[in-house]
Each structure stands twice: as structure tokens, then as C-alpha cells.
Design an enzyme around this catalytic site. Structure first.
Site, PDB file in Angstrom:
ATOM      1  N   ARG A   1      41.197  29.767  40.118  1.00  0.00           N
ATOM      2  CA  ARG A   1      41.548  28.893  41.452  1.00  0.00           C
ATOM      3  C   ARG A   1      40.040  28.688  42.166  1.00  0.00           C
ATOM      4  O   ARG A   1      39.312  28.847  41.345  1.00  0.00           O
ATOM      5  CB  ARG A   1      41.971  29.717  42.642  1.00  0.00           C
TER       6      ARG A   1
ATOM      7  N   ARG B   1      41.505  42.287  47.100  1.00  0.00           N
ATOM      8  CA  ARG B   1      41.228  43.094  46.330  1.00  0.00           C
ATOM      9  C   ARG B   1      41.188  44.945  46.744  1.00  0.00           C
ATOM     10  O   ARG B   1      41.727  44.771  47.244  1.00  0.00           O
ATOM     11  CB  ARG B   1      39.349  42.981  46.501  1.00  0.00           C
TER      12      ARG B   1
ATOM     13  N   LYS C   1      43.434  42.071  34.932  1.00  0.00           N
ATOM     14  CA  LYS C   1      44.093  41.075  34.366  1.00  0.00           C
ATOM     15  C   LYS C   1      44.260  40.487  33.591  1.00  0.00           C
ATOM     16  O   LYS C   1      43.902  40.510  32.481  1.00  0.00           O
ATOM     17  CB  LYS C   1      43.229  40.020  35.811  1.00  0.00           C
TER      18      LYS C   1
END
Ligand code: ATP
Ligand code: BTN
Length: 325
Positions: A122, A322, A187
Site C-alpha cells: 500500500r 498498529r 505478517k
């Protein structure tokens, strides 16, 4: 822009194919097989290493991959898929390729690659895309309901990826709003939805996914904890081609359902998979930072945050979530 023509990389790809069995291959032997000198082989090996493949050389034995590579097999993938699939060994970005060719492809067409020279996340961030270790996967989709309806698409696709991988035996997968897959707080995959054009109310979208499978340490581009799919499977992991087939069919099904029902069919499942439910988080919106407790998503796909002011909802592409330590 990288040249996507396979011929350009023919020799390197043939060397990788030879080495993909995981055994030692001498420079001389490889040279003979390919009709080039040992010096040329050595030059190509350097180029291959720049694609992120770990190859080492042992005096008197030759070259060996640090671990065997499970190369993608287009015949297997195409025979198990109901949409056209294109496979590139090397490409700039699978999303960019489809964005550049949407007029020539039917909705549902897929592009995959072994290596991306300019993989992106992104807001122009880099996506680490070493050769042969992960999946770089994009699908073109004509969303009849138009761009306004595309807001929750990355959430529905996240659910599709988890369901497809669970169908193959994975456990413990989670989602992070709005576009990531997580495993053990790290991730594992990222989703990128991009729009090429809107014609007569139809949005022409490219949805991309980078899924780590057995990536080695990457010191350059990744500035947050990341995971590999091979940590998720306790037994044998399916081949990368089998994973691609499962993903294609799951994405198609979810996109058709999304077209008819929007987010409605996915909210409950997404909330079950939320990595940050009831955890302290912060949202970064430009220079603003909002802290609260994560409360999942609402019917529109907006993130719910319990703050001192009460329950707040945030929706939009420019927000980053976050965790608060
Ligand atoms: P956001 O919440 O804004 O989406 P993000 O850090 O997840 O934040 P993205 O743009 O979604 O940002 O993803 C790009 C980021 O992901 C990069 O800045 C890098 O830190 C990380 N990254 C890059 N390549 C990989 C990879 N192969 N696996 C895991 N993470 C990666
Ligand atoms: C993110 O987390 O920001 C999304 C990462 C998306 C990466 C994939 S890899 C296949 C496709 N091609 C790209 O250049 N990006 C997406």
C-alpha cells in the site's frame, strides 16, 4: 520497467531448474548442458543470487541451493483452475501487469510470478519478492457494483485466503484490518486492491496478494516481524501450485458472493479471525494517532475502536493499524 519476456532470462531459469533438485551441480556440467562457458555460468549465478535465491559454491563440488525450490507448474495450475492463468518467472509486479492488460482479459484472470522486481504494498511501499519462495498472485475482477462497493474487498479477500489455507490444513491464521494476514502476531501476507478504471458503473479492479511461504531472512525491505506459511503447517505443506489452485477457486467464490451481498456475508467470520479483538491498538491517520481497544469491524467493514469517548468507527484507505505494546 523490467522486461517480462521469458527469453531474456532463459539461461538463468534453466540453471535454476537444474539446481531445483537440491543436489550439487558443477559449473562445468551446467555449462555443458546449456552450451555456455563456466565463466558465463558463474556470471548467471550472481544474477540469480540477486533475485534472492540462496546458492552457495563448494570447491570441487559445484553449486547447490541452500534448500530445494518447489517451482510453480503452470500445467498443473491451469488444469485445476476455472480461469485463465499466466505465470511469469520474472515480472515487475503482477498487479501492474494486469492493470496494463485489463482490456484484453476476462474478469477473473490470474497472473502469478516467481519473482517481482518491483513488488509493491500500500501507498507505494516495497513488497519483498525473492524468487521461488513465496506467492505473488493477482486477479483481475470487474466489480459490477462499482468502486463505492470496493471498500471492504480486502477484508472479504482476507477471509477467502484464510478459508482456502484452512481447507489445506493450516491452523492459527488471523487477520489484521484492513489488508493483512497474520500468524503468531507476525505478517504472513498482504493484500493490495488497485483500480484501473470505472466504465459505466463497473469498477475494473486488480487484487494482489503476497503470501510468504519459505522466505529466508530479508534484511533490506521488511521493517516489521513477518512469518512464513511453512511455520503454519505442522505436517507436510502442499505444493505452491496446489496452494495457487485453492486460492483461485476461493477468491472467485468470495468475489461472486461479495458482488451479490457486499460485506454482509463476511463480517462475522472476519471478526472471528481478528488478531486485535479486545487488544490495545492505535490507528494512524495522517499525523493523527487514536488509541483504543480493538472491537472488530462493523457491517460496512469499518474498524471499531473503544476509546475514552466511546465506540468510534473508522473507514478508509489511508488508515494504518498498529498494536500498542
Ligand atoms: P498498513 O497497516 O499501513 O497496511 P503495513 O506496514 O502492513 O501497514 P503495507 O503497505 O500494507 O504496510 O505493507 C508493506 C510493508 O510490509 C513494508 O513496508 C514492509 O515493512 C512489509 N513487507 C514487505 N515485504 C514483506 C513480505 N514479503 N512479508 C511481510 N512483510 C513485508
Ligand atoms: C500490503 O501488505 O501492503 C500488500 C502487499 C501486496 C503484495 C502483492 S504481491 C502480488 C501483487 N503485486 C504487487 O506488486 N503487489 C501485490
Amino acid at each position: 520497467m523490467t522486461d517480462n519476456k521469458p527469453k531474456l532470462h532463459d539461461v538463468k531459469l534453466r540453471i535454476i531448474k537444474q539446481l531445483s533438485d537440491g543436489y550439487f551441480h558443477s559449473g562445468e556440467g551446467l555449462g555443458e548442458q546449456l552450451g555456455i562457458s563456466r565463466a558465463a555460468i558463474s556470471k548467471h549465478i550472481k544474477g540469480i543470487q540477486e533475485w534472492g535465491i540462496d546458492i552457495y559454491r563448494v570447491q570441487g563440488k559445484g553449486y547447490q541451493l541452500s534448500s530445494p525450490i518447489d517451482l510453480l507448474d503452470l500445467d498443473i495450475i491451469q488444469s485445476g483452475s476455472s480461469v485463465p492463468v499466466e505465470l511469469f518467472p520474472v515480472i515487475d509486479s503482477t498487479n501492474q501487469y494486469l492493470l496494463d492488460h485489463i482490456n484484453e482479459r476476462p474478469s477473473g484472470s490470474v497472473c502469478i510470478a516467481e519473482y517481482q522486481a518491483q513488488g509493491r504494498g500500500r501507498r507505494g511501499r516495497q513488497w519483498a519478492s525473492p524468487f521461488g519462495s513465496n506467492l505473488y498472485f493477482s486477479m483481475y475482477w470487474q466489480l459490477e457494483s462499482g468502486v463505492a462497493a470496493a471498500m471492504g474487498l480486502s477484508l472479504a479477500i482476507g477471509v477467502a485466503i484464510v478459508d482456502a489455507l484452512e481447507g489445506l490444513g493450516a491452523e492459527g491464521l488471523k487477520l489484521k484490518w484492513p489488508n493483512d494476514l497474520y500468524f503468531e502476531d507476525k505478517k504472513l501476507a498482504g493484500i493490495l486492491v488497485e483500480m484501473s478504471a470505472q466504465t459505466g458503473g463497473v469498477a475494473h479492479l486488480v487484487i494482489g496478494m503476497g503470501l510468504n511461504i519459505n522466505m529466508k531472512v530479508d534484511g533490506s525491505t521488511i521493517d516489521q516481524p513477518w512469518a512464513n506459511l511453512n511455520q503454519v503447517f505442522t505436517g507436510d505443506i502442499p505444493s505452491r501450485s496446489e496452494i495457487v489452485i485453492a486460492l483461485i477457486e476461493a477468491w472467485k467464490q468470495v468475489l461472486e458472493q461479495y458482488e451479490n451481498q457486499g460485506m454482509a456475508g463476511f463480517v462475522e467470520r472476519w471478526n472471528e479471525l481478528d488478531n486485535f479483538k479486545n487488544k490495545p491498538i492505535k490507528l494512524l491517520i495522517g499525523h493523527k494517532e487514536i488509541q483504543g481497544i480493538g472491537k472488530g469491524i462493523n457491517q460496512q467493514g469499518g474498524i471499531l475502536l473503544e476509546t475514552e469517548q466511546g465506540l468510534e468507527t473508522y473507514l478508509g484507505g489511508e488508515i494504518s493499524l498498529r498494536k500498542v505494546e
